[in-house]
Design an enzyme around this catalytic site. Structure first.
Site, PDB file in Angstrom:
ATOM      1  N   GLY A  66       1.101  -1.169  -0.464  1.00 21.17           N
ATOM      2  CA  GLY A  66       0.490  -0.072  -0.672  1.00 21.17           C
ATOM      3  C   GLY A  66       1.438   1.117   0.293  1.00 21.17           C
ATOM      4  O   GLY A  66       1.689   1.307   1.034  1.00 21.17           O
ATOM      5  N   GLN A 219      -5.258  -8.922  -2.175  1.00 20.94           N
ATOM      6  CA  GLN A 219      -5.239  -7.842  -1.467  1.00 20.94           C
ATOM      7  C   GLN A 219      -7.046  -7.543  -0.882  1.00 20.94           C
ATOM      8  O   GLN A 219      -7.161  -7.427   0.614  1.00 20.94           O
ATOM      9  CB  GLN A 219      -4.386  -6.546  -2.139  1.00 20.94           C
ATOM     10  CG  GLN A 219      -3.484  -6.691  -2.072  1.00 20.94           C
ATOM     11  CD  GLN A 219      -2.772  -7.230  -3.325  1.00 20.94           C
ATOM     12  OE1 GLN A 219      -3.438  -8.036  -3.797  1.00 20.94           O
ATOM     13  NE2 GLN A 219      -1.472  -6.696  -3.845  1.00 20.94           N
ATOM     14  N   ASP A 260      -1.206   4.185  -6.823  1.00 21.71           N
ATOM     15  CA  ASP A 260       0.335   4.149  -5.971  1.00 21.71           C
ATOM     16  C   ASP A 260       0.728   5.946  -6.402  1.00 21.71           C
ATOM     17  O   ASP A 260       2.133   6.229  -6.029  1.00 21.71           O
ATOM     18  CB  ASP A 260       0.502   2.820  -6.341  1.00 21.71           C
ATOM     19  CG  ASP A 260       0.077   1.872  -5.883  1.00 21.71           C
ATOM     20  OD1 ASP A 260      -1.018   1.635  -5.891  1.00 21.71           O
ATOM     21  OD2 ASP A 260       0.679   1.150  -4.554  1.00 21.71           O
TER      22      ASP A 260
HETATM   23  O1  MRU Z   1       0.071  -4.136  -4.510  1.00 22.29           O
HETATM   24  P1  MRU Z   1       0.099  -3.556  -3.576  1.00 22.29           P
HETATM   25  O2  MRU Z   1      -0.710  -4.311  -2.526  1.00 22.29           O
HETATM   26  O3  MRU Z   1       1.395  -2.732  -2.861  1.00 22.29           O
HETATM   27  O4  MRU Z   1      -1.283  -2.474  -4.018  1.00 22.29           O
HETATM   28  C1  MRU Z   1      -1.318  -1.724  -3.002  1.00 22.29           C
HETATM   29  C2  MRU Z   1      -2.209  -0.873  -3.933  1.00 22.29           C
HETATM   30  O5  MRU Z   1      -2.587  -0.724  -4.786  1.00 22.29           O
HETATM   31  C3  MRU Z   1      -3.657   0.615  -3.597  1.00 22.29           C
HETATM   32  O6  MRU Z   1      -4.623   0.766  -3.800  1.00 22.29           O
HETATM   33  C4  MRU Z   1      -2.858   1.647  -3.165  1.00 22.29           C
HETATM   34  O7  MRU Z   1      -1.398   1.615  -2.749  1.00 22.29           O
HETATM   35  C5  MRU Z   1      -3.034   2.482  -2.332  1.00 22.29           C
HETATM   36  S1  MRU Z   1      -3.305   2.451  -1.085  1.00 22.29           S
HETATM   37  C6  MRU Z   1      -4.063   3.565  -0.155  1.00 22.29           C
END
Ligand code: MRU
Length: 383
Positions: A66, A219, A260
């Site tokens: 995240g 997730q 992200d």
């Molecule tokens: O691969 P991840 O689990 O790190 O991806 C996370 C996401 O895509 C979230 O939607 C993003 O980081 C926003 S977190 C508030």
């Protein structure tokens, strides 16, 4: 650290203890602690980070993930590097080299670069022979405390959308669809996409969340469902391909996702599959909002499709699925032998498909002008 100081602590364990997602070990400030998110939802395990390499590994292997939490982990890792480097002849050089390694851990989330630059900037401005350990400890803590406040404010602003929808529906449940985990677990607390939902629940608004499973790492089913359940938010898990059908049937009122990296013109990189949800929302006239802290805006780029690096991850994340069988947590292979596998972790949703951006300063259109109007202090720093 227990989240005693927070207005509400959203990462709540089954035995009702409240946690943030990262904290300094109370009785040993040489150790940073995290919740190991690769073990959820089946086990709640706290892991120790004893040096910056542990921090880098935790980010790469997604014990923490995240965008905001990745940034915060990088900041705490630099504090650990300051501790380790204090025995060397060039502590600041040691921390700078650690920052370069940490910067390579995951490419898409801009919060990583943002946090590293912020901490390195503090070192640069600290004059001769600073007490790096105290300085970086304060900075990492400040990044975390600020993130909690930012996310709380995203909740306040985003809640208005749910409230309005609730009024239109005369109090019937507002159905929010979300993708991946942009929840408390992805931040320090509250989450981004989930913050409006939590705020709505606190106000007694009738809200229900459709949770996309979010293959390949799930997730949604493993993290978002876990935290929504802990916080007693009504929700239903769906497979990634179900969103379009639910939208056609009038069962989705609003989509809210995280991001992200958002360009200064409002293009959004988020977990793979977000783009398809935005397309389906557009086709069905359903508002599609993205919730983000300003720390996720990359003011240096305009075009998301060509300028945002998209992470590709291990094929094993696609071929194998983690689950619990009896008391054992297992990874099982689901793929015919010999097939090629591709695993893009993010996609880009163009600004034209986004109804609005929910930020800590309010909601704005996904356009360069509107973002700059809301954040003149940040937009003005880069030309
Ligand atoms: O691969 P991840 O689990 O790190 O991806 C996370 C996401 O895509 C979230 O939607 C993003 O980081 C926003 S977190 C508030």
């Amino acid at each position: 650290m227990r989240a005693a100081g927070d207005t509400i602590a959203l990462v709540t364990t089954p035995n009702a203890e409240n946690f943030r997602t990262i904290w300094l070990k109370p009785d040993d400030p040489a150790i940073v602690q995290i919740i190991d998110q690769t073990r959820l939802p089946h086990e709640f395990v706290v892991q120790d980070l004893r040096n910056y390499r542990d921090g880098a590994r935790a980010i790469t292997e997604m014990l923490v993930r995240g965008a905001p939490l990745i940034g915060a982990t990088a900041a705490w890792s630099l504090y650990l590097a300051a501790l380790e480097g204090s025995n060397t002849r060039d502590p600041a050089g040691f921390v700078t080299r650690a920052a370069a390694e940490l910067g390579e851990t995951r490419p898409t989330a801009i919060n990583l670069r943002w946090a590293l630059d912020r901490v390195l900037g503090v070192i640069r401005e600290s004059g001769k022979n600073p007490d790096l350990v105290s300085l970086l400890r304060r900075e990492a803590q400040a990044i975390c405390d600020e993130d909690v406040e930012i996310c709380r404010n995203i909740g306040v602003h985003g809640c208005g959308l749910i409230e309005e929808m609730s009024r239109k529906k005369s109090g019937a449940a507002v159905n929010v669809l979300t993708h991946c985990n942009a929840g408390a677990l992805a931040t320090i607390n509250w989450g981004t996409a989930t913050a409006p939902v939590y705020a709505a629940r606190q106000k007694g608004i009738n809200v229900h969340v459709w949770v996309d499973e979010t293959r390949p790492r799930n997730q949604g089913s493993q993290l978002t469902c876990w935290e929504l359940a802990r916080n007693e938010v009504p929700h239903t898990l769906i497979v990634d391909n179900a969103g379009g059908h639910l939208m056609q049937k009038g069962q989705v009122d609003l989509c809210i996702t995280g991001t992200d990296r958002t360009t200064r013109s409002g293009d959004v990189a988020n977990k793979i599959g977000t783009y398809l949800k935005a397309l389906a929302a557009k086709d069905n006239g359903i508002p599609f909002f993205v919730a983000l802290p300003s720390t996720t805006i990359d003011w240096t780029i305009r075009d998301g499709l060509t300028e945002i690096p998209i992470e590709e991850r291990d094929a094993r994340e696609v071929s194998h699925v983690r689950g619990k069988h009896g008391n054992e947590v297992l990874d099982v292979n689901t793929v015919a032998e010999g097939s090629a596998i591709s695993n893009y972790a993010f996609d880009v949703t163009p600004a034209r498909l986004i109804s609005g951006l929910i930020t800590e300063r309010g909601i704005c259109k996904a356009t360069e002008d509107d973002l700059a109007r809301l954040f003149p202090d940040l937009a003005g720093r880069v030309s």
